[in-house]
Design a protein around this motif. Structure first.
Motif, PDB file in Angstrom:
ATOM      1  N   ARG A 156       0.690  -1.222  -0.031  1.00  0.00           N
ATOM      2  CA  ARG A 156       0.014  -0.144  -0.012  1.00  0.00           C
ATOM      3  C   ARG A 156       0.840   1.170   0.089  1.00  0.00           C
ATOM      4  NH1 ARG A 156      -5.461  -0.424   3.207  1.00  0.00           N
ATOM      5  NH2 ARG A 156      -5.968  -2.464   2.682  1.00  0.00           N
ATOM      6  N   TYR A 157       0.359   2.454  -0.343  1.00  0.00           N
ATOM      7  CA  TYR A 157       0.897   3.622  -0.384  1.00  0.00           C
ATOM      8  C   TYR A 157       0.394   4.363   0.910  1.00  0.00           C
ATOM      9  CZ  TYR A 157       2.938   2.589  -4.773  1.00  0.00           C
ATOM     10  OH  TYR A 157       3.625   1.987  -5.897  1.00  0.00           O
ATOM     11  N   PRO A 158       1.133   5.532   1.081  1.00  0.00           N
ATOM     12  CA  PRO A 158       0.784   6.188   2.507  1.00  0.00           C
ATOM     13  C   PRO A 158      -0.651   6.691   2.357  1.00  0.00           C
ATOM     14  CG  PRO A 158       3.136   6.885   1.852  1.00  0.00           C
ATOM     15  CD  PRO A 158       2.554   5.960   0.815  1.00  0.00           C
ATOM     16  N   HIS A 159      -1.106   7.141   1.201  1.00  0.00           N
ATOM     17  CA  HIS A 159      -2.390   7.509   1.396  1.00  0.00           C
ATOM     18  C   HIS A 159      -3.700   6.459   1.638  1.00  0.00           C
ATOM     19  CE1 HIS A 159      -2.401   6.850  -2.787  1.00  0.00           C
ATOM     20  NE2 HIS A 159      -3.507   6.364  -2.830  1.00  0.00           N
ATOM     21  N   GLU A 160      -3.130   5.216   1.594  1.00  0.00           N
ATOM     22  CA  GLU A 160      -4.056   4.054   1.562  1.00  0.00           C
ATOM     23  C   GLU A 160      -3.840   3.543   3.113  1.00  0.00           C
ATOM     24  OE1 GLU A 160      -3.808   2.532  -2.841  1.00  0.00           O
ATOM     25  OE2 GLU A 160      -2.357   1.828  -1.374  1.00  0.00           O
ATOM     26  N   LEU A 161      -3.149   4.291   4.092  1.00  0.00           N
ATOM     27  CA  LEU A 161      -2.952   3.702   5.321  1.00  0.00           C
ATOM     28  C   LEU A 161      -3.647   4.748   6.393  1.00  0.00           C
ATOM     29  CD1 LEU A 161       0.862   2.793   5.350  1.00  0.00           C
ATOM     30  CD2 LEU A 161      -1.138   1.162   5.069  1.00  0.00           C
ATOM     31  N   SER A 162      -4.213   4.288   7.519  1.00  0.00           N
ATOM     32  CA  SER A 162      -4.588   5.128   8.537  1.00  0.00           C
ATOM     33  C   SER A 162      -3.329   5.610   9.156  1.00  0.00           C
ATOM     34  CB  SER A 162      -5.468   4.366   9.472  1.00  0.00           C
ATOM     35  OG  SER A 162      -4.658   3.525  10.044  1.00  0.00           O
ATOM     36  N   GLY A 163      -3.655   6.801  10.225  1.00  0.00           N
ATOM     37  CA  GLY A 163      -2.613   7.412  10.679  1.00  0.00           C
ATOM     38  C   GLY A 163      -1.881   6.694  11.604  1.00  0.00           C
ATOM     39  N   GLY A 164      -2.411   5.843  12.300  1.00  0.00           N
ATOM     40  CA  GLY A 164      -1.741   4.851  13.169  1.00  0.00           C
ATOM     41  C   GLY A 164      -0.764   3.956  12.535  1.00  0.00           C
ATOM     42  N   GLN A 165      -1.198   3.454  11.341  1.00  0.00           N
ATOM     43  CA  GLN A 165      -0.336   2.494  10.371  1.00  0.00           C
ATOM     44  C   GLN A 165       0.855   3.386   9.796  1.00  0.00           C
ATOM     45  OE1 GLN A 165      -3.546   1.399   7.724  1.00  0.00           O
ATOM     46  NE2 GLN A 165      -4.199  -0.437   8.908  1.00  0.00           N
TER      47      GLN A 165
END
Lengths: 325, 293, 323
Positions: A156-165
């Motif tokens: 995944r790319y950063p924008h596909e992750l939640s803040g904690g991830q």
């Protein structure tokens, strides 16, 4: 216990430009500068967390950036594993970064939006180790597992992750090369309540497992209290008090430390606590200072405070820069 | 357990699908995209798509008005105008595309180096850019073709040179921005050498506004090329090109053959308009900061 | 009990996003008495700020208020025409935003901004408005108020900007102050003083305060009553001492256990899972997926907010309601 990082009399000034500087030169006065860090010394042992606390503008982030040589110190020594980082440059410095890493405050801004989690965590391994591609991939998987990011998030790319991830990905990148020291610059302050506690626990677990040392920069005293074994309090570019954590919170000596601890709101409406209130705001770090940095704000001020107080040891491991102690 | 707990955190949906959906919602620009695709396809497959050989005269129908046999009419020699426009489109797209691509690459490299390194290098690049921009772009392009001759390559170079400064400035500005991002600092902390920081971490993050700029520049390049040819400084016969066809048509207008002027002109207008619409839509989609400009 | 100043009933706010409708606030009910400080707490995404926007009538498309009523001094704000609402917003309700620097107008001096409010909403002549503006700055504890009144937002520190915001919010003598994370991002010493100031001003002017925050410490030190929100719904409301001494809802308990604190040694226990996506909100209790006590009933049926003691309400099947 062996010392991993020893910072000695670290100074970082940001010289001012423009009319003020010309005027000073014309008068023959020393050139004006923002004295962000003004003679800071501390040491971190193996497996230890040193909390560096203070309000914004006190110079704690500048210290962090000097230690990592993202900024060049004006003077002073930064001894890491017995070698002065302040004297290194170029490739020699770059190679040191394998052992010295950092986690930034903003989990979103510190991730390159165009790199996947896998590429990002693999990058330090590619740069610093001679692992074969297959071994690298195995290490990436292992590190992600350790920080609690599932395999399915790898591509995944950063924008596909939640803040904690995202913050977990940042931590994974920092520990991928198995560094000895990780500088943590407010790693939890951009996170929500429930994520914050998870990241705190994660950092603690990683430190124990890998005997990591942390330089933990924060303005959040409660988190520092939880994570750090020792705490140094900074004000206006210098350390005003340093002590083991339990000692510092049980018996804060410097008026600034006392005010700081007293100001932290406590989730207990029935708590009765000391209130020590400072007047005014933090003065400009440009003005040359005379005497105690807290002069003019401290309710306990005496005549002696016109002279600069030295940082002296008042109990084992407890150092304070105050005439009144 | 840790991992399982964190997966529960909601992650936003993929960006690609959303981008496509938004583009489709803006009907005008979506239409522009189809028009451009059709034009590009026609140019690419010209020999198969065109109903006639563009250079083969039809002796029975010189100066035929638009009709069933020749949809867009014929010229003085009886050549089918639709076929000529389709074939000329290849030249237009090739030169405009080549000029834009070349200018983009050169401008991006110069801008990236100037923005990342700063100092004297930045000064040199930026002052050179300023001097190019001191000339009106069209006059500069005219001057260059006049000086080096007007082969296909030279015309492309002339158009490209006038475009380079806009990319240099754009990329340099973007570099100054992304250089200060925390991920640039993070890239240094990890131990990346400078070259890799620029190529892997910074430059890719400057791309969205570049795409917008390049799309808009395509329209402008086609216009410049057409104008050069109209004035006889661009493509010359026997090569044909829309601007030059318009010029020929204009001289026939006294004979009443309006179609020879109108249709090549329309080809220019439609293509340029489509590029501009698409560019504006991309700007809204890729770069929300510039919305409303 | 005195007549409530603000009474929210069954409020629902929906956002129509590209991926579908999201009910950011769902069936919220709140009462705020004159002079009271009510803390509205929860994780981000719990609908705290949206509630404040709804009270101010500032929910804009793609969001809209689906149903419910917001009564302020007996008048339903949702039924008021825009012009009327603007008057209430200016004179009756003050707002302190989270990022003071961006909420202030960068091209006007701070004194000018306060004076302008006073001229519009209280009809003061320019001269008197200017003087009153300086007085307001003095009231919120800004040193050298005459000089500061002539400065712009960028010349002031973060703490100062927040004080200016408070001065602006109070300039029209509102009966209700909405404060959305007023100390987030400020240093502890500055934050402590801002909270002291808010409490003190509330006491002096008799204004009620709706304090929106995720920081339980601030709530414990400043509020009279607390309302806990989770995923757009109210899960527990109680007087501050009751809430911290005997929290009943599992979410409230989890929130308290999830923060490190300076006053005692605690074992950190993170709240499991995350705020559920409101796109496909579960039919039952929205906390069920994160709750250790959840039963089959919790997943099927939504628990109502019921009193378990005077002034203490909980939305949980595990809590014992009073008959």
């Amino acid at each position: 216990m062996s010392i991993v990082l020893r910072v000695e009399r670290l100074v970082r000034h940001f010289p001012l430009r423009g009319p003020a500087a010309w005027a000073a030169r014309w008068r023959g006065a020393p050139p004006p500068a923002v004295r962000a860090v003004d003679g800071v010394s501390f040491a971190i042992a193996e497996g230890e967390t040193l909390g560096l606390v203070g309000e914004s503008g006190c110079g704690k982030s500048t210290v962090a950036r000097c230690v990592l040589r993202l900024l060049d110190p004006t003077s002073g020594r930064i001894e890491f594993e017995g070698e002065d980082l302040a004297a290194l440059r170029g490739d020699a410095l770059r190679r040191r970064r394998e052992r010295l890493q950092m986690v930034f405050q903003d989990p979103t801004a510190s991730l390159n939006p165009r790199l996947s989690v896998r590429d990002m965590v693999e990058e330090p391994l590619r740069l610093h180790t001679r692992l074969a591609p297959r071994e690298r991939q195995a290490r990436v998987a292992e590190v992600l597992e350790e920080v609690g990011l599932g395999r399915e998030l790898m591509d995944r790319y950063p924008h596909e992750l939640s803040g904690g991830q995202r913050q977990r990905a940042n931590i994974a990148r920092a520990i991928a090369t198995r560094p000895r020291l990780v500088v943590l610059d407010e790693p939890t302050s951009a996170l929500d309540v429930s994520l914050r506690s998870r990241v705190i626990l994660l950092l603690e677990r990683l430190r124990e497992r890998h005997a990591l040392s942390y330089l933990f920069i924060s303005h959040d005293l409660a988190t520092v209290k939880y994570l750090a074994q020792r705490v140094a309090v900074m004000y206006l570019g210098s350390v005003v008090e340093e002590a083991p954590t339990t000692e510092l919170f049980a018996r804060p000596l410097h008026p600034y430390t006392r005010a700081l601890i007293a100001a932290v709101p406590v989730p207990d409406p029935e708590a009765r606590r000391e209130r020590l209130v400072l007047s005014g705001e933090i003065p400009s770090p440009i003005a040359p200072r005379r005497g105690c940095p807290l002069r003019g704000r401290c309710p306990l001020e005496r005549e002696a405070c016109a002279a600069e107080p030295p940082l002296r040891e008042v109990a084992p491991g407890h150092r304070v820069a105050c005439h009144l102690v | 357990m840790e991992a399982a707990a964190d997966i529960a955190e909601a992650a936003p949906p993929a960006r690609g699908a959303r981008f496509w959906r938004r583009l489709r919602r803006n009907r005008l620009s979506f239409a522009a995209l189809w028009v451009l695709a059709a034009i590009a396809l026609a140019a690419l497959l010209a020999p198969w798509v065109a109903p006639f050989d563009p250079n083969l005269p039809d002796p029975e129908a010189p100066l035929a008005p638009p009709g069933w046999r020749h949809l867009l009419g014929t010229d003085l020699y009886g050549r089918d105008q639709l076929s000529r426009i389709i074939h000329a489109g290849r030249v237009n797209l090739l030169i405009a595309g080549g000029a834009t691509l070349g200018a983009l690459v050169l401008g991006a490299v110069l801008g990236a180096v100037a923005g990342y390194r700063g100092g004297w290098l930045d000064q040199v690049v930026m002052r050179a850019t300023d001097s190019i921009m001191a000339f009106p772009a069209f006059v500069l392009a005219m001057g260059i073709t006049a000086a080096i001759g007007n082969s296909l390559l030279n015309v492309a170079i002339a158009i490209g040179v006038t475009q380079v400064p806009s990319y240099v400035r754009l990329v340099r500005g973007e570099m100054l921005r992304v250089r200060e991002m925390e991920y640039a600092e993070a890239a240094r902390t990890v131990g990346n050498p400078d070259r890799r920081i620029v190529l892997v971490h910074l430059l890719p993050n400057c791309i969205p506004p570049l795409i917008v700029q390049a799309t808009l520049a395509m329209g402008y390049a086609i216009l410049t090329l057409a104008a050069l040819s109209y004035l006889g400084l661009g493509i010359r016969p026997p090569q044909s090109e829309w601007g030059q066809m318009t010029a020929e048509g204009a001289s026939e207008i006294v004979t009443g053959a309006w179609w020879l002027f109108l249709f090549p002109g329309l080809a220019i207008v439609v293509t340029v308009l489509a590029f501009n619409l698409l560019g504006d839509a991309l700007r809204d989609l890729l770069d929300p900061r510039m919305r409303g400009l | 009990m005195t007549a409530p100043l603000l009474e929210i009933e069954d409020l629902a706010v929906r956002f129509d996003t590209e991926d579908g409708p999201v009910e950011a606030v769902d069936g919220l009910g709140l009462r705020l008495a004159p002079g009271e400080i009510l803390g509205l707490v929860g994780e981000s995404g719990s609908g705290k700020s949206v509630t404040a926007y709804a009270v101010l009538g500032l929910v804009r498309p793609p969001g809209r208020v689906l149903r419910g009523s917001i009564r302020f001094e007996g008048r339903d704000l949702l039924a008021l025409p825009e012009a009327e609402l603007r008057r209430v917003r200016g004179a009756g309700i003050g707002m302190v935003w989270q990022s003071p620097r961006t909420a202030l107008n960068p091209v006007l001096t701070v004194g000018h901004q306060i004076a302008r409010l006073l001229r519009h909403h209280r009809g003061l002549p320019p001269r008197a408005a200017r003087e009153r503006a300086v007085e307001m700055l003095r009231l919120v504890g800004i040193p050298e108020p005459e000089r500061r009144a002539r400065q712009y937002a960028h010349q002031l520190s973060g703490g100062m900007c927040q004080r200016v915001m408070i001065a602006m919010a109070l300039a029209t003598q509102p009966r209700l102050l909405l404060a959305d994370e007023p100390t987030t991002g400020l240093d502890v010493l500055v934050a402590a003083r801002i909270m002291e100031l808010l409490k003190d001003l509330g006491r002096r002017t008799g204004a009620a305060i709706l304090l929106i925050t995720h920081d339980l410490g601030t709530v414990a030190e400043s509020c009279d009553r607390v309302a806990v929100m989770h995923a757009g719904q109210l899960v527990e409301t109680a007087p501050v001492r009751t809430l911290f001494r005997d929290p009943v809802h599992p979410y409230t308990r989890a929130l308290v256990a999830a923060i490190p604190r300076v006053d005692r040694e605690v074992a950190l226990e993170p709240i499991p899972g995350a705020v559920p996506s409101l796109l496909h909100a579960p039919p039952g209790c929205r906390y069920a997926a994160r709750c250790a006590l959840a039963t089959g009933r919790c997943r099927q049926e939504r628990p109502a907010l019921l009193p378990i003691a005077p002034d203490h309400q909980v939305a949980c099947f595990a809590a014992e309601p009073v008959a």
